[in-house]
Design a protein around this motif. Structure first.
Motif, PDB file in Angstrom:
ATOM      1  N   ALA A   1       0.813  -1.223   0.000  1.00 15.39           N
ATOM      2  CA  ALA A   1       0.000   0.000   0.000  1.00 15.39           C
ATOM      3  C   ALA A   1       0.847   1.274   0.000  1.00 15.39           C
ATOM      4  CB  ALA A   1      -0.949  -0.017   1.206  1.00 15.39           C
ATOM      5  N   ASN A   2       1.802   1.333  -0.931  1.00 15.90           N
ATOM      6  CA  ASN A   2       2.663   2.515  -1.080  1.00 15.90           C
ATOM      7  C   ASN A   2       2.461   3.088  -2.479  1.00 15.90           C
ATOM      8  OD1 ASN A   2       4.196  -0.242  -1.435  1.00 15.90           O
ATOM      9  ND2 ASN A   2       5.009   1.160  -2.983  1.00 15.90           N
ATOM     10  N   LEU A   3       2.900   4.333  -2.688  1.00 17.42           N
ATOM     11  CA  LEU A   3       2.976   4.838  -4.051  1.00 17.42           C
ATOM     12  C   LEU A   3       4.013   4.002  -4.778  1.00 17.42           C
ATOM     13  CD1 LEU A   3       2.949   8.721  -3.560  1.00 17.42           C
ATOM     14  CD2 LEU A   3       1.134   7.300  -4.561  1.00 17.42           C
ATOM     15  N   SER A   4       3.774   3.744  -6.052  1.00 13.55           N
ATOM     16  CA  SER A   4       4.677   2.915  -6.838  1.00 13.55           C
ATOM     17  C   SER A   4       6.105   3.450  -6.735  1.00 13.55           C
ATOM     18  CB  SER A   4       4.214   2.936  -8.290  1.00 13.55           C
ATOM     19  OG  SER A   4       4.801   1.899  -8.993  1.00 13.55           O
ATOM     20  N   GLY A   5       7.064   2.558  -6.443  1.00 14.00           N
ATOM     21  CA  GLY A   5       8.465   2.956  -6.363  1.00 14.00           C
ATOM     22  C   GLY A   5       8.931   3.317  -4.963  1.00 14.00           C
ATOM     23  N   ARG A   6       8.019   3.596  -4.039  1.00 11.87           N
ATOM     24  CA  ARG A   6       8.390   3.983  -2.669  1.00 11.87           C
ATOM     25  C   ARG A   6       8.561   2.740  -1.784  1.00 11.87           C
ATOM     26  NH1 ARG A   6       9.877   7.964  -0.367  1.00 11.87           N
ATOM     27  NH2 ARG A   6       8.271   8.215   1.216  1.00 11.87           N
ATOM     28  N   PRO A   7       9.223   2.906  -0.624  1.00 10.97           N
ATOM     29  CA  PRO A   7       9.337   1.755   0.287  1.00 10.97           C
ATOM     30  C   PRO A   7       7.948   1.273   0.727  1.00 10.97           C
ATOM     31  CG  PRO A   7      10.793   3.552   0.974  1.00 10.97           C
ATOM     32  CD  PRO A   7       9.913   4.098  -0.100  1.00 10.97           C
ATOM     33  N   SER A   8       7.790  -0.027   0.878  1.00  7.15           N
ATOM     34  CA  SER A   8       6.499  -0.568   1.318  1.00  7.15           C
ATOM     35  C   SER A   8       6.173  -0.080   2.725  1.00  7.15           C
ATOM     36  CB  SER A   8       6.537  -2.091   1.305  1.00  7.15           C
ATOM     37  OG  SER A   8       6.672  -2.572  -0.007  1.00  7.15           O
ATOM     38  N   PRO A   9       4.880   0.089   3.027  1.00  5.40           N
ATOM     39  CA  PRO A   9       4.467   0.577   4.342  1.00  5.40           C
ATOM     40  C   PRO A   9       4.446  -0.529   5.390  1.00  5.40           C
ATOM     41  CG  PRO A   9       2.566   0.382   2.899  1.00  5.40           C
ATOM     42  CD  PRO A   9       3.740  -0.091   2.112  1.00  5.40           C
ATOM     43  N   THR A  10       5.018  -0.248   6.550  1.00  9.18           N
ATOM     44  CA  THR A  10       4.961  -1.217   7.637  1.00  9.18           C
ATOM     45  C   THR A  10       4.121  -0.705   8.802  1.00  9.18           C
ATOM     46  OG1 THR A  10       7.077  -0.361   8.447  1.00  9.18           O
ATOM     47  CG2 THR A  10       7.171  -2.291   7.026  1.00  9.18           C
ATOM     48  N   SER A  11       3.490   0.469   8.605  1.00  6.09           N
ATOM     49  CA  SER A  11       2.529   0.969   9.593  1.00  6.09           C
ATOM     50  C   SER A  11       1.464   1.774   8.853  1.00  6.09           C
ATOM     51  CB  SER A  11       3.226   1.863  10.624  1.00  6.09           C
ATOM     52  OG  SER A  11       3.621   3.080  10.011  1.00  6.09           O
ATOM     53  N   ALA A  12       0.340   2.025   9.536  1.00  5.20           N
ATOM     54  CA  ALA A  12      -0.753   2.783   8.908  1.00  5.20           C
ATOM     55  C   ALA A  12      -0.302   4.206   8.575  1.00  5.20           C
ATOM     56  CB  ALA A  12      -1.961   2.800   9.837  1.00  5.20           C
ATOM     57  N   LYS A  13       0.616   4.733   9.392  1.00  3.16           N
ATOM     58  CA  LYS A  13       1.139   6.075   9.149  1.00  3.16           C
ATOM     59  C   LYS A  13       1.826   6.152   7.784  1.00  3.16           C
ATOM     60  CE  LYS A  13       4.815   8.970  10.984  1.00  3.16           C
ATOM     61  NZ  LYS A  13       6.140   8.321  10.847  1.00  3.16           N
ATOM     62  N   HIS A  14       2.602   5.120   7.439  1.00  2.00           N
ATOM     63  CA  HIS A  14       3.264   5.095   6.131  1.00  2.00           C
ATOM     64  C   HIS A  14       2.242   5.071   4.996  1.00  2.00           C
ATOM     65  CE1 HIS A  14       6.831   2.812   8.211  1.00  2.00           C
ATOM     66  NE2 HIS A  14       6.776   4.082   8.551  1.00  2.00           N
ATOM     67  N   VAL A  15       1.140   4.333   5.208  1.00  2.00           N
ATOM     68  CA  VAL A  15       0.106   4.260   4.171  1.00  2.00           C
ATOM     69  C   VAL A  15      -0.493   5.655   3.965  1.00  2.00           C
ATOM     70  CG1 VAL A  15      -2.078   3.225   3.470  1.00  2.00           C
ATOM     71  CG2 VAL A  15      -0.438   1.863   4.779  1.00  2.00           C
ATOM     72  N   LEU A  16      -0.769   6.334   5.080  1.00  2.30           N
ATOM     73  CA  LEU A  16      -1.336   7.692   5.007  1.00  2.30           C
ATOM     74  C   LEU A  16      -0.398   8.644   4.284  1.00  2.30           C
ATOM     75  CD1 LEU A  16      -2.981   8.197   8.514  1.00  2.30           C
ATOM     76  CD2 LEU A  16      -4.124   8.380   6.282  1.00  2.30           C
ATOM     77  N   GLU A  17       0.907   8.541   4.584  1.00  2.00           N
ATOM     78  CA  GLU A  17       1.901   9.395   3.917  1.00  2.00           C
ATOM     79  C   GLU A  17       1.747   9.324   2.402  1.00  2.00           C
ATOM     80  OE1 GLU A  17       5.580   8.802   7.097  1.00  2.00           O
ATOM     81  OE2 GLU A  17       5.899   8.153   5.027  1.00  2.00           O
ATOM     82  N   ASP A  18       1.514   8.114   1.896  1.00  2.00           N
ATOM     83  CA  ASP A  18       1.492   7.912   0.443  1.00  2.00           C
ATOM     84  C   ASP A  18       0.094   8.039  -0.168  1.00  2.00           C
ATOM     85  OD1 ASP A  18       4.176   7.351   0.685  1.00  2.00           O
ATOM     86  OD2 ASP A  18       4.109   5.455  -0.425  1.00  2.00           O
ATOM     87  N   LEU A  19      -0.935   7.601   0.558  1.00  2.00           N
ATOM     88  CA  LEU A  19      -2.227   7.381  -0.115  1.00  2.00           C
ATOM     89  C   LEU A  19      -3.420   8.089   0.521  1.00  2.00           C
ATOM     90  CD1 LEU A  19      -1.782   3.549  -0.872  1.00  2.00           C
ATOM     91  CD2 LEU A  19      -1.552   5.425  -2.501  1.00  2.00           C
ATOM     92  N   ASP A  20      -3.179   8.958   1.498  1.00  2.00           N
ATOM     93  CA  ASP A  20      -4.293   9.656   2.148  1.00  2.00           C
ATOM     94  C   ASP A  20      -5.119  10.405   1.099  1.00  2.00           C
ATOM     95  OD1 ASP A  20      -5.976  10.562   4.085  1.00  2.00           O
ATOM     96  OD2 ASP A  20      -4.615  12.087   4.893  1.00  2.00           O
ATOM     97  N   GLY A  21      -6.413  10.209   1.144  1.00  2.00           N
ATOM     98  CA  GLY A  21      -7.308  10.884   0.200  1.00  2.00           C
ATOM     99  C   GLY A  21      -7.489  10.125  -1.113  1.00  2.00           C
ATOM    100  N   LYS A  22      -6.621   9.142  -1.367  1.00  2.00           N
ATOM    101  CA  LYS A  22      -6.715   8.399  -2.630  1.00  2.00           C
ATOM    102  C   LYS A  22      -7.416   7.063  -2.473  1.00  2.00           C
ATOM    103  CE  LYS A  22      -2.647  10.316  -4.797  1.00  2.00           C
ATOM    104  NZ  LYS A  22      -1.311  10.095  -5.300  1.00  2.00           N
ATOM    105  N   ILE A  23      -7.607   6.641  -1.216  1.00  2.00           N
ATOM    106  CA  ILE A  23      -8.233   5.338  -0.994  1.00  2.00           C
ATOM    107  C   ILE A  23      -9.366   5.503   0.016  1.00  2.00           C
ATOM    108  CG2 ILE A  23      -6.054   4.167  -1.510  1.00  2.00           C
ATOM    109  CD1 ILE A  23      -5.651   3.666   1.435  1.00  2.00           C
ATOM    110  N   ASP A  24     -10.237   4.495   0.120  1.00  2.00           N
ATOM    111  CA  ASP A  24     -11.454   4.661   0.917  1.00  2.00           C
ATOM    112  C   ASP A  24     -11.233   4.426   2.410  1.00  2.00           C
ATOM    113  OD1 ASP A  24     -13.309   5.093  -1.381  1.00  2.00           O
ATOM    114  OD2 ASP A  24     -12.446   3.165  -1.950  1.00  2.00           O
ATOM    115  N   ILE A  25     -10.523   3.355   2.749  1.00  2.00           N
ATOM    116  CA  ILE A  25     -10.393   2.964   4.160  1.00  2.00           C
ATOM    117  C   ILE A  25      -8.958   2.526   4.445  1.00  2.00           C
ATOM    118  CG2 ILE A  25     -11.091   1.224   5.896  1.00  2.00           C
ATOM    119  CD1 ILE A  25     -13.832   1.115   4.545  1.00  2.00           C
TER     120      ILE A  25
END
Ligand code: TXA
Ligand code: MG
Length: 351
Positions: A145-169
């Motif tokens: 759940a990261n932007l393509s090319g970025r390090p993979s997320p190991t916490s929800a915070k990392h997911v938010l950094e990359d995808l906040d507003g772009k995904i539903d939940i």
């Protein structure tokens, strides 16, 4: 708007996951923790939903997505002509961080598989992932759940950094255990071929299967051949924003080489980050930004911290990361594969 739902990773609340599962059935994008990294899930059988994954991540359409199932039998729903080796591996390692490449069934849209005739399948072990996929009642396509090319997320915070507003939940279930993505194994090859090393190591697979090959791209830095078997390998990967330079060789010499390069770059006005181990931290006291992956003797801990350290370097706004390498043995092969890809060709071999 992205909705954040906190779920207990040890005893997931069924009502919360039923809600997220219902969203998946309706075609929504739901990020969730697995035992490896966070995944960005959608109904694997719904091509419109799957296309939204590619869009949210900025993922090239020819890079196929892993399909997550909730029961071993469901392998036959998404794959056909499943070889006996695959069934044996599934019964030994599932639920767990092993992805098998199989012939895809007609049920799975070609979009999910990046246009290929094969499908990547795994049954995740994380209680949240497992419950979510089972509740969804459909196979769940989920890349990291990261932007393509970025390090993979190991916490929800990392997911938010990359995808906040772009995904539903986003389901927040805390930090993930392994910290690196699953092992990807092509069982249609004789001997079976590791396309991406992961938590289930070459050594463990060889014990079970006899000879196992490793795809040559696994050891390469930078961009792999266009015809790479795991298409994901042809793109820059796992990379922080700063340039990462990976140093390989005997430990003492690597430390000296990093010290020298670090000083030289600092003098030129570059902001340098040092990525090192617990044992070697002491050698870099004169540098401003020093992060340790953990002890060299605990590669499981190094793997767990790997992507977080790379992301923290970006938060510290360094220009260059000078990074110590590990031995290509056991989990070390997995760690080095990710670091070599992140370095995108900038590997210094110290002798
Ligand atoms: O641990 C994991 O595997 C995580 C969690 C979320 O399950 N997922 C993950 O997915 O790492 P992703 O999409 O970031 O990586 C999948 C890798 C890519 O390198 C992709 O090219 C390869 O698996 N892959 C997927 N389907 C394939 C196929 N049919 N043939 C060859 N390689 C495939
Ligand atoms: Mg990925």
């Amino acid at each position: 708007m992205t909705e954040l739902i906190k779920v207990d990773p040890k005893a997931p609340e069924l009502d919360k996951l039923s809600y997220a599962a219902e969203a998946i059935r309706r075609g929504a994008l739901v990020a969730f923790p697995t035992e490896t990294v966070y995944g960005l899930g959608a109904n694997a059988l719904d091509k419109m939903a799957v296309l939204r994954i590619f869009k949210a991540k900025g993922r090239p359409l020819d890079n196929p997505i892993i399909v997550h199932i909730g029961r071993v039998e469901d392998i036959h729903l998404v794959a056909k002509d499943v070889p006996s080796t695959a069934l044996e591996l599934a019964s030994r390692f599932w639920p767990g961080p092993l992805t098998l490449i199989l012939r895809k069934s007609e049920t799975v849209p070609k979009e999910t598989c990046g246009g290929r005739e094969t499908v990547a399948v795994r049954m995740p072990a994380h209680p949240i992932a497992l419950m979510l996929v089972r509740e969804a009642g459909v196979p769940v396509a989920a890349p990291s759940a990261n932007l393509s090319g970025r390090p993979s997320p190991t916490s929800a915070k990392h997911v938010l950094e990359d995808l906040d507003g772009k995904i539903d939940i986003i389901i927040d279930g805390g930090r993930t255990a392994h910290g690196v993505e699953s092992t990807v194994l092509d069982v249609s090859k004789r001997p079976p071929l590791i396309l991406r090393p992961g938590p289930i190591t070459l050594e463990v697979l060889s014990e079970c299967l006899g000879k196992v090959d490793v795809h040559p791209n696994v050891l390469k830095s930078g961009f792999a051949d266009v015809e790479a078997l795991a298409p994901g390998m042809k793109y820059r990967h796992y990379a922080p924003k700063a340039q990462l330079v990976l140093f390989e060789g005997p430990k003492e010499k690597v430390v000296k080489a990093i010290q020298r390069k670090g000083l030289e770059l600092s003098r030129k006005g570059k902001r340098v980050g040092i990525a090192t181990t617990k044992e070697d931290e002491v050698f870099f006291k004169s540098f401003q930004v020093v992060k340790s992956f953990g002890s060299r003797r605990r590669l499981d801990v190094v793997a767990k911290n790997l992507y977080e350290v790379l992301r923290e370097m970006d938060h510290k706004k360094v220009d260059v990361i000078l990074c110590e390498g590990f031995e290509d043995k056991g989990l070390g092969l997995t760690i080095m594969n990710r670091l070599r890809k992140a370095a995108a060709g900038k590997v210094v071999k110290v002798r």
